[in-house]
Design a protein around this motif. Structure first.
Motif, PDB file in Angstrom:
ATOM      1  N   ARG A 103       0.785  -1.245  -0.016  1.00 26.67           N
ATOM      2  CA  ARG A 103      -0.014  -0.093  -0.089  1.00 26.67           C
ATOM      3  C   ARG A 103       1.063   1.222  -0.024  1.00 26.67           C
ATOM      4  NH1 ARG A 103      -5.286   1.271   1.294  1.00 26.67           N
ATOM      5  NH2 ARG A 103      -5.711  -0.957   1.926  1.00 26.67           N
ATOM      6  N   GLN A 104       1.893   1.101   0.891  1.00 27.77           N
ATOM      7  CA  GLN A 104       2.715   2.380   0.863  1.00 27.77           C
ATOM      8  C   GLN A 104       3.394   2.631  -0.415  1.00 27.77           C
ATOM      9  OE1 GLN A 104       5.336   1.579   4.204  1.00 27.77           O
ATOM     10  NE2 GLN A 104       3.714   1.686   5.812  1.00 27.77           N
ATOM     11  N   VAL A 105       3.893   1.668  -1.143  1.00 28.59           N
ATOM     12  CA  VAL A 105       4.770   1.839  -2.510  1.00 28.59           C
ATOM     13  C   VAL A 105       3.631   2.278  -3.482  1.00 28.59           C
ATOM     14  CG1 VAL A 105       5.697   0.369  -4.382  1.00 28.59           C
ATOM     15  CG2 VAL A 105       6.394   0.034  -2.206  1.00 28.59           C
ATOM     16  N   TRP A 140       3.803   5.803  -5.583  1.00 30.26           N
ATOM     17  CA  TRP A 140       3.835   5.593  -7.043  1.00 30.26           C
ATOM     18  C   TRP A 140       2.595   6.639  -7.339  1.00 30.26           C
ATOM     19  CZ3 TRP A 140       0.179   4.750 -10.589  1.00 30.26           C
ATOM     20  CH2 TRP A 140       0.779   4.860 -12.146  1.00 30.26           C
ATOM     21  N   ALA A 141       1.380   6.613  -6.690  1.00 30.35           N
ATOM     22  CA  ALA A 141       0.400   7.268  -7.271  1.00 30.35           C
ATOM     23  C   ALA A 141       0.669   8.934  -6.954  1.00 30.35           C
ATOM     24  CB  ALA A 141      -0.937   6.992  -6.416  1.00 30.35           C
ATOM     25  N   ASN A 142       1.284   9.267  -5.890  1.00 27.10           N
ATOM     26  CA  ASN A 142       1.634  10.649  -5.652  1.00 27.10           C
ATOM     27  C   ASN A 142       2.464  11.164  -6.446  1.00 27.10           C
ATOM     28  OD1 ASN A 142      -0.112  10.621  -3.062  1.00 27.10           O
ATOM     29  ND2 ASN A 142       1.636  10.220  -1.781  1.00 27.10           N
ATOM     30  N   ARG A 143       3.535  10.486  -7.067  1.00 27.94           N
ATOM     31  CA  ARG A 143       4.312  10.950  -7.898  1.00 27.94           C
ATOM     32  C   ARG A 143       3.917  11.336  -9.198  1.00 27.94           C
ATOM     33  NH1 ARG A 143      10.039   7.481  -9.279  1.00 27.94           N
ATOM     34  NH2 ARG A 143      10.076   7.863  -7.109  1.00 27.94           N
ATOM     35  N   ASP A 191      -5.890   5.712  -3.184  1.00 28.71           N
ATOM     36  CA  ASP A 191      -6.822   4.604  -3.064  1.00 28.71           C
ATOM     37  C   ASP A 191      -7.271   4.094  -4.330  1.00 28.71           C
ATOM     38  OD1 ASP A 191      -6.557   5.129  -0.210  1.00 28.71           O
ATOM     39  OD2 ASP A 191      -8.265   6.748  -0.155  1.00 28.71           O
ATOM     40  N   GLU A 192      -7.526   4.719  -4.998  1.00 32.41           N
ATOM     41  CA  GLU A 192      -8.095   4.074  -6.451  1.00 32.41           C
ATOM     42  C   GLU A 192      -6.988   3.443  -7.268  1.00 32.41           C
ATOM     43  OE1 GLU A 192     -10.372   3.178  -9.796  1.00 32.41           O
ATOM     44  OE2 GLU A 192     -10.813   3.637  -7.520  1.00 32.41           O
ATOM     45  N   GLN A 197      -4.826   1.246 -16.905  1.00 28.66           N
ATOM     46  CA  GLN A 197      -6.233   1.799 -16.279  1.00 28.66           C
ATOM     47  C   GLN A 197      -6.188   3.071 -15.538  1.00 28.66           C
ATOM     48  OE1 GLN A 197      -8.776  -1.085 -14.241  1.00 28.66           O
ATOM     49  NE2 GLN A 197      -7.828  -2.731 -14.894  1.00 28.66           N
ATOM     50  N   VAL A 198      -4.996   3.430 -14.964  1.00 27.52           N
ATOM     51  CA  VAL A 198      -4.981   4.464 -13.913  1.00 27.52           C
ATOM     52  C   VAL A 198      -3.984   5.629 -14.557  1.00 27.52           C
ATOM     53  CG1 VAL A 198      -5.619   3.149 -12.051  1.00 27.52           C
ATOM     54  CG2 VAL A 198      -3.047   3.567 -12.646  1.00 27.52           C
TER      55      VAL A 198
END
Length: 222
Positions: free
Chosen positions: A30-32, A36-39, A45-46, A62-63
């Motif tokens: 989850r942290q990784v 990655w999403a923040n970058r 969460d999605e 997809q994202v």
């Protein structure tokens, strides 16, 4: 031979998933994925919800379809490697006892991760190092395809019917079943659909796994 469980003369093999089966890596994953999403300025969460259900390249499609998938994968690998170096990992109760008790050459790891990370995590938790790891780079198709487990059996010189798969996730369970192997589920309150036996924890499964490995015919199914 008297009544009761009888030993089999055929060698038995145990094939383990890693994350969620032998060690708890949920918070690390989850942290990784959050980093990655923040970058990329995405909803963490999605992203994590999608990542739980797909392989990384499918997650990116997809994202983050407007980003270079190779760049996305490089960024993810950097974060995962850093987590192996600095993250906190915990082996599930019974994992060390179980792996030490199994004869060398009778077990292997089958993971959607990469071998160098798995070995790094094993060093961090003190688990005995495996002789064989079938990782994402070793196969063209990942779970739920039967290819990863069939590949492990072939490398061990084992027939599928002589292999026991230990899994915690639906995709891994389907992979083992499609490979024609006995599949037991661990570390969940409810049984994953299709498993031959279910145990709420790895600890509960340890004596039964050892009995299977010893060739006890009476400990193969529910």
């Amino acid at each position: 031979m008297t009544g009761g469980i009888t030993p089999s003369t055929r060698p038995r093999y145990v094939l383990f998933d890693v994350d969620g089966t032998l060690m708890d890596a949920v918070s690390n994953q989850r942290q990784v994925w959050r980093a990655w999403a923040n970058r990329y300025g995405l909803d963490a969460d999605e992203v994590y919800r999608v990542a739980l259900l797909t392989r990384p390249t499918e997650t990116f499609a997809q994202v983050a379809a407007d980003h270079d998938p190779h760049e996305c994968l490089t960024a993810l690998h950097e974060l995962e490697d850093e987590d192996v170096r600095s993250g906190v990992y915990t082996a599930f109760d019974g994992a060390a006892e179980l792996l030490h008790a199994l004869p060398r050459g009778s077990w292997a790891l089958v993971t959607s991760n990469y071998e160098h990370r798995v070995r790094g995590r094993f060093r961090r938790t003190g688990l005995p190092m495996p002789d064989l790891v079938v990782d994402a780079a070793a196969v063209a198709e990942g779970k739920p395809s039967p290819v990863p487990y069939l590949r492990a059996a072939a490398l061990l010189g084992a027939e599928p019917q002589d292999c026991l798969v230990i899994e915690d996730a639906p995709s891994g369970v389907r992979s083992g079943l499609r490979a024609g192997m006995t599949v037991w589920g661990v570390n969940s309150e409810a049984a994953v659909e299709g498993v031959h036996r279910h145990f709420g924890s790895l600890r509960d499964a340890v004596p039964h796994i050892l009995a299977f490995a010893s060739g006890a015919r009476g400990d193969t199914a529910a």
